[in-house]
Design a protein around this motif. Structure first.
Motif, PDB file in Angstrom:
ATOM      1  N   TYR A 143       0.848  -1.192   0.000  1.00 30.31           N
ATOM      2  CA  TYR A 143       0.000   0.000   0.000  1.00 30.31           C
ATOM      3  C   TYR A 143       0.885   1.245   0.000  1.00 30.31           C
ATOM      4  N   ARG A 144       0.391   2.303  -0.625  1.00 32.37           N
ATOM      5  CA  ARG A 144       1.143   3.560  -0.622  1.00 32.37           C
ATOM      6  C   ARG A 144       0.262   4.677  -0.082  1.00 32.37           C
ATOM      7  N   ARG A 145       0.939   5.656   0.493  1.00 33.93           N
ATOM      8  CA  ARG A 145       0.237   6.776   1.118  1.00 33.93           C
ATOM      9  C   ARG A 145      -0.133   7.822   0.077  1.00 33.93           C
ATOM     10  N   VAL A 146      -1.339   8.352   0.183  1.00 30.15           N
ATOM     11  CA  VAL A 146      -1.786   9.492  -0.613  1.00 30.15           C
ATOM     12  C   VAL A 146      -2.301  10.539   0.376  1.00 30.15           C
ATOM     13  N   THR A 147      -2.620  11.697  -0.113  1.00 34.13           N
ATOM     14  CA  THR A 147      -3.205  12.718   0.752  1.00 34.13           C
ATOM     15  C   THR A 147      -4.703  12.767   0.508  1.00 34.13           C
ATOM     16  N   LEU A 148      -5.414  13.371   1.422  1.00 30.91           N
ATOM     17  CA  LEU A 148      -6.853  13.526   1.255  1.00 30.91           C
ATOM     18  C   LEU A 148      -7.159  14.235  -0.056  1.00 30.91           C
ATOM     19  N   GLU A 149      -6.368  15.250  -0.370  1.00 31.06           N
ATOM     20  CA  GLU A 149      -6.596  16.033  -1.584  1.00 31.06           C
ATOM     21  C   GLU A 149      -6.324  15.252  -2.867  1.00 31.06           C
ATOM     22  N   THR A 150      -5.419  14.292  -2.817  1.00 34.13           N
ATOM     23  CA  THR A 150      -5.086  13.524  -4.025  1.00 34.13           C
ATOM     24  C   THR A 150      -5.720  12.136  -4.034  1.00 34.13           C
ATOM     25  N   ASP A 151      -6.522  11.823  -3.021  1.00 36.57           N
ATOM     26  CA  ASP A 151      -7.161  10.505  -2.963  1.00 36.57           C
ATOM     27  C   ASP A 151      -8.152  10.348  -4.104  1.00 36.57           C
ATOM     28  N   SER A 152      -7.924   9.333  -4.927  1.00 35.95           N
ATOM     29  CA  SER A 152      -8.838   9.034  -6.030  1.00 35.95           C
ATOM     30  C   SER A 152      -9.455   7.641  -5.846  1.00 35.95           C
ATOM     31  N   ARG A 153      -9.369   7.134  -4.616  1.00 39.81           N
ATOM     32  CA  ARG A 153      -9.889   5.800  -4.262  1.00 39.81           C
ATOM     33  C   ARG A 153      -9.193   4.689  -5.035  1.00 39.81           C
ATOM     34  N   GLU A 154      -7.966   4.960  -5.410  1.00 39.94           N
ATOM     35  CA  GLU A 154      -7.157   3.952  -6.093  1.00 39.94           C
ATOM     36  C   GLU A 154      -6.873   2.810  -5.128  1.00 39.94           C
ATOM     37  N   PRO A 155      -6.994   1.554  -5.586  1.00 39.39           N
ATOM     38  CA  PRO A 155      -6.729   0.413  -4.712  1.00 39.39           C
ATOM     39  C   PRO A 155      -5.315   0.440  -4.142  1.00 39.39           C
ATOM     40  N   LYS A 156      -5.189  -0.152  -2.966  1.00 38.89           N
ATOM     41  CA  LYS A 156      -3.923  -0.287  -2.249  1.00 38.89           C
ATOM     42  C   LYS A 156      -3.294   1.065  -1.923  1.00 38.89           C
ATOM     43  N   THR A 157      -4.156   2.007  -1.508  1.00 39.04           N
ATOM     44  CA  THR A 157      -3.678   3.297  -1.015  1.00 39.04           C
ATOM     45  C   THR A 157      -4.326   3.572   0.340  1.00 39.04           C
ATOM     46  N   TYR A 158      -3.751   4.514   1.055  1.00 38.22           N
ATOM     47  CA  TYR A 158      -4.321   4.929   2.333  1.00 38.22           C
ATOM     48  C   TYR A 158      -3.968   6.384   2.576  1.00 38.22           C
ATOM     49  N   TYR A 159      -4.718   7.025   3.454  1.00 38.17           N
ATOM     50  CA  TYR A 159      -4.387   8.376   3.883  1.00 38.17           C
ATOM     51  C   TYR A 159      -4.843   8.563   5.321  1.00 38.17           C
ATOM     52  N   THR A 160      -4.230   9.534   5.958  1.00 35.98           N
ATOM     53  CA  THR A 160      -4.633   9.892   7.303  1.00 35.98           C
ATOM     54  C   THR A 160      -5.311  11.252   7.244  1.00 35.98           C
ATOM     55  N   TYR A 161      -6.308  11.435   8.085  1.00 37.96           N
ATOM     56  CA  TYR A 161      -7.028  12.694   8.147  1.00 37.96           C
ATOM     57  C   TYR A 161      -7.578  12.856   9.552  1.00 37.96           C
ATOM     58  N   ARG A 162      -7.194  13.915  10.206  1.00 37.85           N
ATOM     59  CA  ARG A 162      -7.639  14.208  11.575  1.00 37.85           C
ATOM     60  C   ARG A 162      -7.494  13.009  12.495  1.00 37.85           C
ATOM     61  N   ARG A 163      -6.324  12.419  12.502  1.00 38.70           N
ATOM     62  CA  ARG A 163      -5.958  11.268  13.338  1.00 38.70           C
ATOM     63  C   ARG A 163      -6.691   9.988  12.939  1.00 38.70           C
ATOM     64  N   GLY A 164      -7.403  10.009  11.837  1.00 41.05           N
ATOM     65  CA  GLY A 164      -8.073   8.810  11.342  1.00 41.05           C
ATOM     66  C   GLY A 164      -7.235   8.152  10.258  1.00 41.05           C
ATOM     67  N   LEU A 165      -7.498   6.905   9.983  1.00 44.84           N
ATOM     68  CA  LEU A 165      -6.803   6.161   8.934  1.00 44.84           C
ATOM     69  C   LEU A 165      -7.852   5.622   7.975  1.00 44.84           C
ATOM     70  N   HIS A 166      -7.668   5.909   6.694  1.00 42.45           N
ATOM     71  CA  HIS A 166      -8.632   5.532   5.659  1.00 42.45           C
ATOM     72  C   HIS A 166      -7.898   4.682   4.621  1.00 42.45           C
ATOM     73  N   ILE A 167      -8.369   3.471   4.404  1.00 42.07           N
ATOM     74  CA  ILE A 167      -7.679   2.498   3.567  1.00 42.07           C
ATOM     75  C   ILE A 167      -8.557   2.142   2.376  1.00 42.07           C
ATOM     76  N   ASN A 168      -8.050   2.404   1.169  1.00 45.61           N
ATOM     77  CA  ASN A 168      -8.727   1.997  -0.062  1.00 45.61           C
ATOM     78  C   ASN A 168      -8.181   0.622  -0.443  1.00 45.61           C
ATOM     79  N   ALA A 169      -8.903  -0.411  -0.090  1.00 42.95           N
ATOM     80  CA  ALA A 169      -8.437  -1.769  -0.331  1.00 42.95           C
ATOM     81  C   ALA A 169      -8.585  -2.156  -1.805  1.00 42.95           C
ATOM     82  N   THR A 170      -9.754  -1.904  -2.362  1.00 41.11           N
ATOM     83  CA  THR A 170     -10.017  -2.153  -3.783  1.00 41.11           C
ATOM     84  C   THR A 170     -10.821  -0.961  -4.290  1.00 41.11           C
TER      85      THR A 170
END
Length: 105
Positions: A15-42
């Protein structure tokens, strides 16, 4: 499980890190936002961990899935119901399709 520990596990699984602003829901990415963790699995499955102050009563741990064009979500405040499913998916023991079926019930 702490977010940093989970992030190390995600990186080990490709998995690779993206930012909230660049998140395109691409699989195997994740981002953090306000101490939360959001994982785009597929493209149709994601896992979310948010601080209790941001759960809005829906649960700190959520799994979101899309099936046949409809969106589904299941949330819980119980880590014992969330982490086994997430870790099983990351290990390849449970398929995205199986989790989606469970969430879309």
């Amino acid at each position: 499980m702490k977010n940093q520990e989970l992030i190390r596990h995600l990186k080990a699984k490709g998995y690779r890190r993206v930012t909230l602003e660049t998140d395109s829901r691409e699989p195997k990415t994740y981002y953090t936002y306000r101490r939360g963790l959001h994982i785009n699995a597929t493209e149709t499955l994601s896992f979310h961990i948010v601080p209790s102050s941001q759960s809005l009563g829906l649960g700190r741990f959520a799994i979101c899935a899309t099936k046949d064009g409809a969106g589904f979500q299941t949330g819980t405040d119980c880590p014992g119901l969330f982490f086994p499913r997430l870790l099983s998916f990351l290990k390849g023991e449970t398929s995205a399709e199986k989790i989606t079926e469970d969430v879309a019930l």
